[in-house]
Scaffold this active site. Structure first.
Site, short mmCIF file in Angstrom:
data_model
loop_
_atom_site.label_atom_id
_atom_site.label_comp_id
_atom_site.label_asym_id
_atom_site.label_seq_id
_atom_site.Cartn_x
_atom_site.Cartn_y
_atom_site.Cartn_z
N ASP A 74 0.87 -1.18 0.00
CA ASP A 74 0.00 0.00 0.00
C ASP A 74 0.92 1.24 0.00
O ASP A 74 2.13 1.11 0.22
CB ASP A 74 -0.87 -0.05 1.26
N THR A 76 -0.18 4.92 1.33
CA THR A 76 -0.40 5.80 2.47
C THR A 76 -0.27 5.04 3.79
O THR A 76 -0.98 4.06 4.02
CB THR A 76 -1.80 6.43 2.39
N GLU A 197 -8.05 15.04 7.66
CA GLU A 197 -9.03 15.92 8.31
C GLU A 197 -8.35 16.78 9.38
O GLU A 197 -8.56 17.99 9.45
CB GLU A 197 -10.12 15.08 8.97
N GLY A 373 -5.10 3.73 -3.41
CA GLY A 373 -6.38 4.35 -3.77
C GLY A 373 -6.21 5.78 -4.26
O GLY A 373 -7.17 6.40 -4.70
N ASP A 480 -1.29 -1.06 6.05
CA ASP A 480 -1.44 -0.55 7.42
C ASP A 480 -2.89 -0.27 7.80
O ASP A 480 -3.17 0.04 8.96
CB ASP A 480 -0.65 0.77 7.56
N ASP A 484 -6.57 -2.71 3.52
CA ASP A 484 -5.53 -3.62 3.04
C ASP A 484 -5.72 -5.05 3.57
O ASP A 484 -4.96 -5.95 3.19
CB ASP A 484 -4.14 -3.12 3.48
#
Length: 742
Positions: A74, A76, A197, A373, A480, A484
């Site tokens: 992955d 991020t 966020e 993604g 993580d 995943d």
């Protein structure tokens, strides 16, 4: 044996007797030894001080770490830190970077400074910001109001909650708890589902618009001038991986204005916002800098519009059939012709030592695929900055395809390129796999690196399955987050990182680590050692059973194929346990090169993927060694014994134990002090037990010099040729590790 006997007499009885006598050829203890070995490997991994925090959650597959060919990762939180920093705000005509944030502060100060200061901390008397600017010049008003609207939207459209720690020594009673909380800026922390966020809300605080409190029904912001602005939260629409956006409807308590704010990925928001000519281009520019982008938009609602929406929304939520679809349809009725406010860019920095780790894995012959993604440009930028794709390497970006014809053309274009990295989006991947699955996987497997962007969790798992089916090679997935988990569970070996997104991936994986850089040592040192040790241990346990079965076969053949046991009772039990178990099991401590050397030369790992440590060839070599040694031990004992048959047992069994101990010494590549202890302890146990085994041995004979020279002669003939052959092989065709260790 029964056939050579000529099926004489009750042959079926002899058949079963031979089955029992030669049953040692079945290595029953192999399973036990290997499982104990795996437990030892797991313990060594968790005790390694160089990879702290590593947890082995599955004790059955540490060897899989030693023969991986594909690593699917992955982005991020795995390659990056998942610690977001706000870097860019773009309003279409003007862009603000890290060095121009003070301009935003001055733009914000203007509207709020003209409002009335709060009376007693209440914002009820404040005037709306747009009315406050009516006297400002036209151009100034335009930029200031747009900055103000953009920052206010970012400060309101989120799911962040500010949390305040209670003061030290404060009373614990519930009614006093709130009064004793420290509401200062220094004591505030933000909690949210996503680090993006938090980064956005922390940025609005840095430019002057601070989120002070939030509950289910309201939100309070503090303006640069110190006044509190209260907003009622009327509706929230949370972010989902399908919609790729989130929204909120708020009412400004001071002006009673109702506004619908929305933010999300550019692919989702492009069709929702009003026509513009800059969004797509600027998203691409930011993504090429490695920034994660979010599009922010708003729509003002009248009281009537909101009441109409609320009644339809409540009705949709109460429907029994197709509730999710109906609710989505009602929300989509609001998502039309929204006013585009701004585009935000947030940076996610790479984890420590990602570049050298990826370089090491590539040198070890492991092909790395990044499944993310994120959008294509961001993924490509991170792939370059992490050196997953080298700067000089060509990149083939697979153009978006929607049908079979386009997929065929794009595959042909890709086929003409050689040694280039592939970047493909999830949608194009889906189309290609539908029509040209075999061709795409075959071409992708030849690439030095593959980047799949805009991948859903299901697609990630599907890619892992395709690699397993088409290549038959071992795959490893590392991630993580919860998205995943499906990929991690589908792979032959799953590694989870305990990061900012919780412990879902770490708990679902076979191994969990603290940082991506620990993968290097986990594979190069522990994976490689576990595989080589298990290969040696497994073959040696088979050899141990074969050699005694060969001796039994030779013994029966010499004595007219009689189904009579050579060794009885305790000798057979002691052979597989007390006399040989410790030295054989001590092979789990063996290592051909030091860990530092294995990390320095990852090319050593590449040899394991060829399977040369454990193959039909190595197995047949051990079978030949067992047959040779079993024959020599038995014939030697039969040639050298003089009068009594009990002498044959004494000579052959003692020589057998010594041969096994010497063979362990021959197999060991690096001695560990526990190996020496195991050898000495086993030999000591055997010598000590001779005193108690009067029914098997003639005490007078085994204490004589004749016994000693006969045993020594038989053992030498069985072992010396093998030592000579090993020495010759190391001289003529040395293994790669011996060149380094010398």
């Amino acid at each position: 044996m029964v056939t050579l006997q000529g099926f004489a007499g009750p042959w079926y009885r002899n058949l079963f007797r031979f089955l029992l006598l030669l049953s040692y050829i079945i290595p029953i203890s192999l399973r036990v030894n290997l499982d104990m070995g795996k437990a030892a490997y797991g313990w060594m991994i968790m005790k390694d001080e160089n990879i702290p925090g590593t947890v082995v959650r599955t004790s059955t597959i540490p060897e899989e770490l030693g023969r991986l060919v594909y690593l699917l990762t992955d982005k991020t939180g795995t390659l990056t830190q998942n610690e977001m920093v706000f870097k860019r705000l773009h309003l279409g005509t003007v862009s603000y970077g890290a060095d121009t944030m003070d301009e935003i502060q001055s733009h914000l100060r203007n509207p709020y400074s003209q409002m009335q200061p709060p009376a007693g901390g209440q914002a009820a008397s404040t005037t709306p910001p747009r009315k406050a600017q009516s006297t400002a010049p036209k151009v100034r008003k335009s930029v200031s109001s747009r900055v103000h609207e953009a920052v206010k939207a970012i400060a309101l459209c989120h799911n962040v909650t500010p949390v305040y720690e209670p003061r030290a020594g404060a009373p614990t009673e519930a009614e006093d708890a709130e009064a004793d909380q420290d509401f200062s800026d220094g004591n505030r922390t933000y909690q949210a589902a996503s680090p993006d966020e938090v980064a956005l809300v922390q940025w609005t605080e840095s430019v002057g618009l601070t989120l002070v409190s939030r509950d289910l029904a309201s939100m309070q912001l503090r303006s640069p001038s110190g006044q509190l602005l209260t907003f009622s939260v009327l509706q929230t629409f949370p972010f989902t991986s399908e919609s790729k956006r989130m929204g909120i409807i708020v009412r400004d308590e001071s002006t009673a204005e109702i506004t619908f704010y929305m933010k999300g990925a550019d692919v989702a928001m492009a069709s929702i916002v009003q026509y513009n000519d800059w969004l797509e281009e600027e998203c691409g520019n930011m993504a090429r800098e490695g920034l994660r982008t979010l599009v922010v938009a708003k729509r003002a609602l009248t009281e009537e519009q909101y009441q109409d929406f609320e009644s339809r929304y409540s009705q949709a939520k109460l429907s029994i059939h197709d509730r999710a679809l109906k609710v989505a349809a009602v929300v989509e009725s609001l998502e039309r012709e929204m006013e585009l406010l701004c585009l935000t860019g947030v940076e996610d920095q790479l984890q420590a030592d990602v570049r050298p780790t990826l370089e090491m894995l590539r040198n070890a012959g492991i092909k790395i695929w990044m499944l993310t993604g994120d959008k294509l440009e961001t993924a490509t930028c991170i792939a370059k900055s992490s050196h997953l794709v080298s700067r000089t390497q060509d990149i083939h970006i697979f153009r978006p395809v929607t049908n079979r014809g386009e997929a065929h053309l794009e595959l042909n274009a890709f086929r003409r390129k050689h040694d280039c990295a592939l970047v493909i989006s999830g949608d194009s991947l889906e189309v290609c796999l539908k029509f040209y699955e075999h061709e795409l996987v075959e071409l992708a497997c030849q690439c030095p690196a593959v980047v799949c962007c805009r991948c859903s969790p299901t697609q990630k798992a599907h890619i892992v399955k395709l690699l397993q089916q088409h290549t038959g090679r071992r795959t490893c997935a590392i991630g993580d987050g919860g998205n995943d988990v499906s990929m991690i569970q589908m792979a032959d070996c799953g590694i989870g990182i305990e990061g900012k997104e919780g412990r879902q991936a770490a708990l679902a994986a076979d191994f969990s680590i603290a940082q991506f850089k620990h993968v290097g040592r986990l594979l190069m040192v522990h994976g490689r050692s576990s595989y080589k040790r298990s290969a040696a241990l497994g073959q040696f346990v088979m050899h141990r059973g074969l050699i005694i079965s060969t001796m039994q076969a030779v013994f029966s053949s010499v004595f007219y194929f009689a189904s009579v046991p050579l060794y009885q009772g305790f000798l057979m039990v002691g052979y597989a346990t007390l006399y040989t178990m410790f030295p054989v099991f001590s092979l789990v401590l063996d290592q051909d090169v030091k860990p530092e050397m294995a990390m320095l030369y990852p090319e050593l790992y590449k040899d394991l993927t060829k399977g040369r440590s454990l193959s039909f060839k190595t197995f047949l070599v051990w079978v030949l060694v067992s047959v040779y040694q079993g024959g020599i031990l038995m014939y030697g004992a039969l040639l050298l014994f003089e009068s009594e048959f009990v002498h044959v047992v004494a000579i052959s069994f003692t020589a057998l134990i010594l041969t096994e101990l010497l063979m362990v010494a021959l197999t060991v590549r690096t001695w560990h002090w526990l190996m020496v202890v195991a050898e000495v302890l086993s030999l000591g146990c055997y010598v000590a037990s001779l005193a108690f085994l009067n029914e098997y041995f003639d005490v007078a004979f085994i204490t004589s010099a004749t016994f000693v020279w006969k045993v020594s002669a038989v053992t030498a003939v069985s072992c010396l040729p093998l030592y000579a052959l090993k020495h010759l092989k190391r001289k003529l065709a040395p293994p790669s590790y011996s060149k380094l260790s010398s």
